[in-house]
Design an enzyme around this catalytic site. Structure first.
Site, PDB file in Angstrom:
ATOM      1  N   ARG A  88       1.127  -1.193  -0.019  1.00 62.48           N
ATOM      2  CA  ARG A  88       0.053  -0.292   0.187  1.00 62.48           C
ATOM      3  C   ARG A  88       0.887   1.093   0.064  1.00 62.48           C
ATOM      4  O   ARG A  88       1.957   1.383   0.741  1.00 62.48           O
ATOM      5  CB  ARG A  88      -0.882  -0.041   1.332  1.00 62.48           C
ATOM      6  N   CYS A  89       0.547   2.223  -0.855  1.00 61.55           N
ATOM      7  CA  CYS A  89       1.753   3.283  -1.043  1.00 61.55           C
ATOM      8  C   CYS A  89       1.006   4.688  -0.892  1.00 61.55           C
ATOM      9  O   CYS A  89       0.223   5.006  -1.723  1.00 61.55           O
ATOM     10  CB  CYS A  89       2.444   3.148  -2.574  1.00 61.55           C
ATOM     11  N   SER A 164      -8.368  -9.403  -6.188  1.00 64.11           N
ATOM     12  CA  SER A 164      -8.791  -9.378  -5.094  1.00 64.11           C
ATOM     13  C   SER A 164      -9.902 -10.351  -4.455  1.00 64.11           C
ATOM     14  O   SER A 164     -10.425 -10.926  -5.210  1.00 64.11           O
ATOM     15  CB  SER A 164      -9.727  -8.240  -5.116  1.00 64.11           C
ATOM     16  N   ASP A 166     -12.035 -10.369  -2.069  1.00 67.91           N
ATOM     17  CA  ASP A 166     -13.355 -10.022  -1.848  1.00 67.91           C
ATOM     18  C   ASP A 166     -14.419 -10.026  -2.957  1.00 67.91           C
ATOM     19  O   ASP A 166     -15.680 -10.177  -2.636  1.00 67.91           O
ATOM     20  CB  ASP A 166     -13.216  -8.742  -1.452  1.00 67.91           C
ATOM     21  N   ARG A 210     -14.910  -6.350   4.113  1.00 68.35           N
ATOM     22  CA  ARG A 210     -15.337  -5.210   4.786  1.00 68.35           C
ATOM     23  C   ARG A 210     -16.414  -4.570   4.196  1.00 68.35           C
ATOM     24  O   ARG A 210     -17.322  -4.292   4.968  1.00 68.35           O
ATOM     25  CB  ARG A 210     -14.141  -4.241   4.806  1.00 68.35           C
ATOM     26  N   VAL A 299      -5.444 -17.019   6.616  1.00 66.83           N
ATOM     27  CA  VAL A 299      -5.838 -18.217   5.833  1.00 66.83           C
ATOM     28  C   VAL A 299      -6.552 -18.082   4.532  1.00 66.83           C
ATOM     29  O   VAL A 299      -6.208 -18.702   3.745  1.00 66.83           O
ATOM     30  CB  VAL A 299      -6.553 -19.354   7.004  1.00 66.83           C
ATOM     31  N   ARG A 475     -25.822 -45.588 -16.109  1.00 65.64           N
ATOM     32  CA  ARG A 475     -25.726 -44.860 -17.418  1.00 65.64           C
ATOM     33  C   ARG A 475     -26.950 -45.464 -18.490  1.00 65.64           C
ATOM     34  O   ARG A 475     -27.032 -44.767 -19.595  1.00 65.64           O
ATOM     35  CB  ARG A 475     -24.421 -45.457 -18.241  1.00 65.64           C
ATOM     36  N   HIS A 669     -10.054 -42.114 -11.837  1.00 70.56           N
ATOM     37  CA  HIS A 669     -11.270 -41.695 -11.123  1.00 70.56           C
ATOM     38  C   HIS A 669     -10.741 -40.578 -10.162  1.00 70.56           C
ATOM     39  O   HIS A 669     -11.938 -39.850  -9.791  1.00 70.56           O
ATOM     40  CB  HIS A 669     -12.011 -42.610 -10.489  1.00 70.56           C
ATOM     41  N   VAL A 670      -9.456 -40.344  -9.759  1.00 69.33           N
ATOM     42  CA  VAL A 670      -9.195 -39.150  -8.915  1.00 69.33           C
ATOM     43  C   VAL A 670      -9.882 -37.834  -9.608  1.00 69.33           C
ATOM     44  O   VAL A 670     -10.152 -37.074  -8.900  1.00 69.33           O
ATOM     45  CB  VAL A 670      -7.756 -38.910  -9.014  1.00 69.33           C
TER      46      VAL A 670
END
Ligand code: ATP
Length: 773
Positions: A88-89, A164, A166, A210, A299, A475, A669-670
């Site tokens: 952040r600047c 982002s 959010d 937020r 997290v 099927r 099948h994974v």
């Protein structure tokens, strides 16, 4: 939108230096975006630069502005955070800061800037462009730069990529990082769910957001939460405690053993006072519930990017390069977004303004406006959440004559989201007074064993997050015993049918529609919800399960690539599913950075194989073991009858002459995945509710004989449909039309391939030389 052939690009190639930066909060997928911009810029004959540490790096200049090579971004597709740093600047908010930034851009010969960040970062970028001429003028006047230095860079071209977690930007359905964050949240809530269930506890979970409730809302739907708090729809101060208590008590009375409440960081009441997790907890404790608070915190920002974020970041990064190259001094700055499944360019200033309007509307307590400013899907999801949680509320029920018997059946292989869809439709039916019936074990289950059961509220309550297929599937098509199928439809007086599955589900709908002429029981509205990892159902560009499959496959590929880190000299040929449709291979190729992808739509030629092996040889030589991970080739299981996975592995080994090794990898099948991904859960719910509403809207006339008059009519045909996403819209396509005009029957796939651009972009970003056949 491919502007690659436009003459604008040729003109613009004079502007050869394109810089990319990441700014604001970090988000998974930012690295994939940087990789795409760097490689797409180089592919277009430009020089690529990275601005390190966001706007701070632009102010500092020097080593913070770094030329990037093709190899610098190798392996960046998967990783979380941002390798080029973000900050952040405060300085960039001042004109004096932007003056320094402009000087550094000119010194480095850069006049095209692609910024990946939130609305703050994009606002900064637009301000920079707006002031550009005056900044250059001042720099010349003060003698910081000469007129000759600024002359070639009179105009600044910028493009925004929204990074982002959010998902708070207007004009796009998804920001880069939002789905990865949602995945982390849902994973955590799934874990908490198990302990809540065991101890019969309540949990209040705080998630980020937020000013935007997207994460809380999506997580609420995807985890089957009891109540959510989002800033756009604040509850009345005196009311929310009673409302939440009523719902929680009702769910408990119905036998639910756990309570999950999700609170967005920015949760407020209608007086704009913050609602804290502690306040929510107090209410639950008053109900006698053992209640805990979990704040997920950072997290949510972490970890590898999920498949869809890699895809989004890559497609958007490539488009951003084309956008700055085709821009003229008069074109407004674009922001790249996605609507439904389509990459779109939007006016950056308008998108930022609309985004900021939401916060203003909330501040002005105009919550209806705040909601309307979010995309239409947001409002629909919110409504669905409320509806699903209104089960047993008498006021929500339809009048008796409109209460329907709605049947659901799964056909084809299991796909992530099948159970979520059934949970969604059952909850919707309960809220409206309809009866949801599950047909177990496909058409054979019905015809042979009369496997019909009404779904209870409690039974499906925790199906949202379950993988596999709870009601069984196979099927077989209904024509194995269509008479018996019709008999049971009549016996249970089904008013509507929802078929969830892949190509066989699609074919089943076709058979039932055809059989309407002989069997009155099928003259009811019928909706197919495509659910198959192959994503090969005509009428849609998205099938439930494909996102789950992609995450699973991409994780698998990440792991096997890493397994080569010891030898550093291994190429894996991964055989992927998809039948005669190359969607899975093409998408996974893009999301894993595979060196070659073989598709059934194209086949494998010996010349192409040779070119691909040469490319891999070069890649091994170029990176001289620096890049630790192995290299990948993805081969769709049906891409060639002759060149099997084993044969390709052997050819590569022979050709490598000991310089590197090749191995086959079979995820098998994974690929169906375990628990469904949040995207599949949320979309499953949306599709299920939509399908039920379609059935409500097309309820058949009850007067004796009226329905028979409709036989063979277009009106009736339009009530047997596939629910799909097409060209950024949700559409119902009549099955007779799809079957007759849009289906390759033998190959079991749509005639028109909607995803081939994925393969083209993937090839471009790995420098693959694609030969024409
Ligand atoms: P996130 O969504 O993660 O918060 P963001 O991009 O909105 O990301 P911000 O902190 O608002 O994050 O903005 C990042 C940077 O962009 C700021 O530190 C500042 O350098 C620049 N910036 C933001 N707003 C402006 C503005 N109005 N004018 C100039 N620069 C700005």
């Amino acid at each position: 939108q491919d502007t690659s052939s436009g003459s604008n690009i040729a003109d613009a190639l004079k502007r050869r230096r394109i810089a990319v930066m990441t700014s604001g909060g970090d988000a998974p997928g930012m690295n994939a975006a940087v990789r795409a911009v760097v490689r797409a810029a180089i592919y277009r004959g430009c020089e690529a630069y990275a601005i390190l540490e966001g706007y701070e790096g632009l102010l500092q200049g020097g080593k913070f502005i770094k030329e990037m090579s093709w190899d610098d971004v190798r392996g960046w597709l998967a990783t979380g955070g941002t390798h080029i740093g973000t900050a952040r600047c405060a300085g960039f908010r001042e004109r004096s800061g932007r003056l320094k930034a402009a000087k550094n851009m000119i010194i480095n010969g850069i006049d095209a800037l692609i910024v990946c960040g939130g609305d703050g970062s994009l606002t900064g970028a637009d301000k920079f462009r707006e002031e550009w001429s005056s900044l250059l003028k001042e720099l010349v006047e003060t003698g910081e730069l000469t007129a000759e230095q600024v002359k070639p860079h009179e105009h600044l071209y910028i493009c925004g990529l929204v990074g982002s977690i959010d998902n708070d930007m207007a004009s796009t359905d998804a920001t880069i990082g939002a789905y990865s964050s949602l995945e982390r949240i849902c994973e955590a809530v799934d874990y908490i769910d198990a302990t809540a269930q065991s101890h019969s506890r309540a949990f209040v979970i705080e998630v980020m957001g937020r000013h935007c409730g997207w994460l809380a809302l999506m997580a609420g739907i995807a985890t089957g939460a009891d109540f959510i708090f989002i800033p756009e729809q604040p509850p009345h101060d005196q009311e929310w405690q009673a409302r939440m208590s009523k719902i929680v008590k009702r769910h408990r009375a119905n036998g639910k053993r756990k309570t999950i409440v999700i609170v967005a960081e920015g949760a407020i009441n209608s007086n704009l006072d913050t609602i804290t997790p502690e306040q929510v907890k107090d209410v639950l404790v008053d109900l006698g519930l053992d209640t805990r608070i979990t704040t997920l915190g950072h997290v949510q920002r972490g970890g590898n990017a999920v498949a869809v974020d890699r895809l989004l970041a890559t497609l958007q990064g490539v488009d951003a390069v084309d956008a700055v190259l085709s821009a003229t001094p008069d074109t407004p700055s674009p922001m790249i977004g996605i609507i439904e499944n389509k990459i779109v360019r939007r006016n950056l200033v308008e998108a930022v303004a609309a985004t900021q309007e939401v916060a203003k509307a909330i501040k002005a307590k105009d919550f209806a406006r705040a909601m309307s400013l979010r995309d239409t899907e947001f409002a629909e999801h919110f409504q669905n959440f409320l509806t699903i949680n209104s089960a047993d509320r008498e006021s929500a029920k339809k009048p008796a004559e409109k209460q329907l018997n709605i049947a659901v059946i799964n056909i084809g292989a299991p796909a992530g989201g099948m159970n979520s869809a059934i949970r969604g439709l059952a909850a919707y039916c309960h809220s409206r007074g309809h009866k949801p019936y599950a047909i177990h074990n496909g058409w054979t289950g019905l015809a042979r064993h009369e496997s019909v059961r009404e779904l209870t509220w409690l039974e499906v309550e925790d199906w949202m997050m379950r993988g596999g297929c709870e009601i069984g599937t196979n099927r077989n098509l209904p024509d194995t015993d269509i008479g018996m199928v019709a008999y049971y439809f009549q016996k249970y007086k089904f008013d509507g049918l929802i078929i969830i599955g892949g190509f066989e589900a699609f074919a089943s709908l076709h058979q039932l529609e055809e059989a309407r002429a002989s069997y009155p029981a099928f003259r009811i509205p019928m909706v197919c919800i495509p659910a198959t990892i192959s994503n090969n159902v005509p009428g849609t560009e998205y099938s439930l399960g494909s996102d789950t499959c992609m995450n699973s496959l991409v994780n698998y590929c990440d792991v096997i690539k890493l397994s080569a880190s010891a030898s550093r000299r291994r190429v894996f040929v991964v055989e992927v599913q998809g039948g005669n449709s190359g969607f899975v291979a093409a998408y996974a190729g893009l999301a894993t950075g595979a060196h070659a992808v073989y598709l059934p739509e194209e086949g494998i030629s010996l010349r192409q194989l040779e070119a691909d092996i040469d490319n891999i040889k070069e890649a091994f030589e170029d990176d001289q073991g620096k890049n630790r991970a192995g290299k990948l080739i993805l081969r769709n299981e049906k891409s060639s009858r002759t060149l099997s996975t084993e044969i390709i592995v052997n050819i590569i080994r022979d050709e490598a002459k000991g310089r590197f090794d090749a191995r086959a990898a079979m995820p098998g099948h994974v690929q169906q995945g375990g628990n469904p991904s949040p995207m599949d859960r949320v979309r499953a719910t949306r599709f299920a509710v939509q399908a039920c509403q379609f059935i409500e809207q097309h309820q058949m006339p009850v007067e004796h004989g009226a329905i028979n008059k409709l036989v063979g009519s277009e009106e009736l045909r339009k009530t047997a449909v596939v629910l799909g996403v097409r060209s950024s819209k949700l559409v119902y396509s009549p099955i007779d039309q799809l079957w007759a005009y849009e289906t390759e029957h033998k190959e079991r796939r749509p005639k028109k391939v909607h995803w081939m651009h994925l393969a083209q972009v993937a090839d471009r970003l790995v420098g693959r030389n694609k030969l024409s056949r």
